[in-house]
Motif scaffolding. Structure first.
Motif, short mmCIF file in Angstrom:
data_model
loop_
_atom_site.label_atom_id
_atom_site.label_comp_id
_atom_site.label_asym_id
_atom_site.label_seq_id
_atom_site.Cartn_x
_atom_site.Cartn_y
_atom_site.Cartn_z
N LYS A 1 -6.07 2.01 -9.58
CA LYS A 1 -6.74 1.48 -8.39
C LYS A 1 -6.00 0.22 -7.94
CE LYS A 1 -11.26 3.09 -9.83
NZ LYS A 1 -12.58 2.66 -10.29
N GLY B 1 -7.74 -7.89 -0.86
CA GLY B 1 -8.71 -8.51 0.03
C GLY B 1 -8.63 -10.02 -0.01
N VAL C 1 0.84 -1.20 0.00
CA VAL C 1 0.00 0.00 0.00
C VAL C 1 0.87 1.25 0.00
CG1 VAL C 1 -1.58 1.36 1.45
CG2 VAL C 1 -2.05 -1.06 0.99
N CYS D 1 -3.94 7.61 -7.11
CA CYS D 1 -3.95 6.21 -6.69
C CYS D 1 -5.08 6.02 -5.69
CB CYS D 1 -2.62 5.82 -6.06
SG CYS D 1 -2.47 4.07 -5.70
N ARG D 2 -6.04 5.21 -6.06
CA ARG D 2 -7.13 4.85 -5.15
C ARG D 2 -6.82 3.47 -4.60
NH1 ARG D 2 -12.40 7.66 -6.00
NH2 ARG D 2 -11.94 9.26 -7.52
N ILE D 3 -6.82 3.38 -3.29
CA ILE D 3 -6.47 2.12 -2.64
C ILE D 3 -7.62 1.67 -1.76
CG2 ILE D 3 -4.88 0.99 -1.04
CD1 ILE D 3 -2.74 3.05 -1.98
N HIS D 4 -8.00 0.41 -1.94
CA HIS D 4 -9.03 -0.17 -1.09
C HIS D 4 -8.47 -1.46 -0.51
CE1 HIS D 4 -12.47 -2.72 -0.05
NE2 HIS D 4 -12.94 -1.58 0.44
N VAL D 5 -8.38 -1.51 0.81
CA VAL D 5 -7.88 -2.68 1.50
C VAL D 5 -8.98 -3.18 2.42
CG1 VAL D 5 -6.11 -3.59 3.05
CG2 VAL D 5 -5.51 -1.80 1.40
N ALA D 6 -9.38 -4.42 2.22
CA ALA D 6 -10.40 -5.02 3.09
C ALA D 6 -9.84 -5.16 4.50
CB ALA D 6 -10.81 -6.38 2.53
N ASP D 7 -10.69 -5.44 5.43
CA ASP D 7 -10.24 -5.54 6.82
C ASP D 7 -10.41 -6.94 7.40
OD1 ASP D 7 -12.96 -5.61 7.01
OD2 ASP D 7 -13.14 -3.88 8.33
N GLU E 1 -6.66 -2.82 -5.20
CA GLU E 1 -7.59 -3.45 -4.27
C GLU E 1 -6.91 -4.68 -3.70
OE1 GLU E 1 -11.14 -4.42 -6.40
OE2 GLU E 1 -11.45 -2.36 -7.07
N ASP F 1 1.15 3.93 -3.18
CA ASP F 1 0.82 5.34 -2.96
C ASP F 1 1.99 6.25 -3.32
OD1 ASP F 1 -1.01 7.40 -1.94
OD2 ASP F 1 0.46 7.59 -0.31
#
Length: 147
Positions: free
Chosen positions: A71, A75, A15, A29-35, A73, A19
């Motif tokens: 992007k 997960g 991540v 940069c769009r970052i989506h990290v699940a939890d 992602e 970035d």
């Protein structure tokens, strides 16, 4: 670094790298990290292959796509007992390309990325169309182990 051998450390590193890399290139940069990540140790060999594959995907997007947005992602897509599948997706809104023609070229990073992931039992896929951007997906199966 063996002190950073957890899944959490791997994700944190990727991540931060994505970035910084995109910011330096002037690309959003769009970052989506699940939890929903299990605590787990990832071998240095597997971490190495994953990191270099993701770096190559980001580098290709920055250098060749003409995108103004990337992007990332991350997960878990499967979680069965002590087995999980980690998914990375890198997508850009760039110009895309004819992937069959690109894969046939010598010295191609696309082949290298696929090989890196396959050597650790993972799966790699790429979707791209001229004028429609590119999406690379990496799936890595691992055994959940306590830290």
């Amino acid at each position: 670094n063996p002190e950073n051998d957890t899944l959490e450390d791997l994700i944190g590193y990727l991540v931060q790298f994505a970035d910084n890399f995109c910011r330096k290139a002037g690309i959003k940069c769009r970052i989506h990290v699940a939890d929903n990540f299990p605590e787990s140790v990832i071998s240095s060999r597997d971490r190495h292959q994953i990191v270099f594959c993701i770096k190559e995907a980001l580098n290709n997007a920055v250098r060749h796509s003409g995108a103004d947005e990337i992007k990332l992602e991350i997960g878990i897509v499967e979680n069965r007992g002590n087995k999980s599948v980690l998914r990375f997706k890198i997508a850009d809104n760039g110009k895309g390309f004819d992937k069959e023609r690109a894969i046939r070229k010598k010295g191609n990073g696309l082949k290298t990325m696929s090989h890196r992931i396959e050597t650790i039992g993972g799966r790699y896929s790429i979707k791209s169309l001229p004028g429609r951007g590119t999406a690379i997906e990496v799936k890595y199966s691992f055994t959940v182990s306590t830290v």
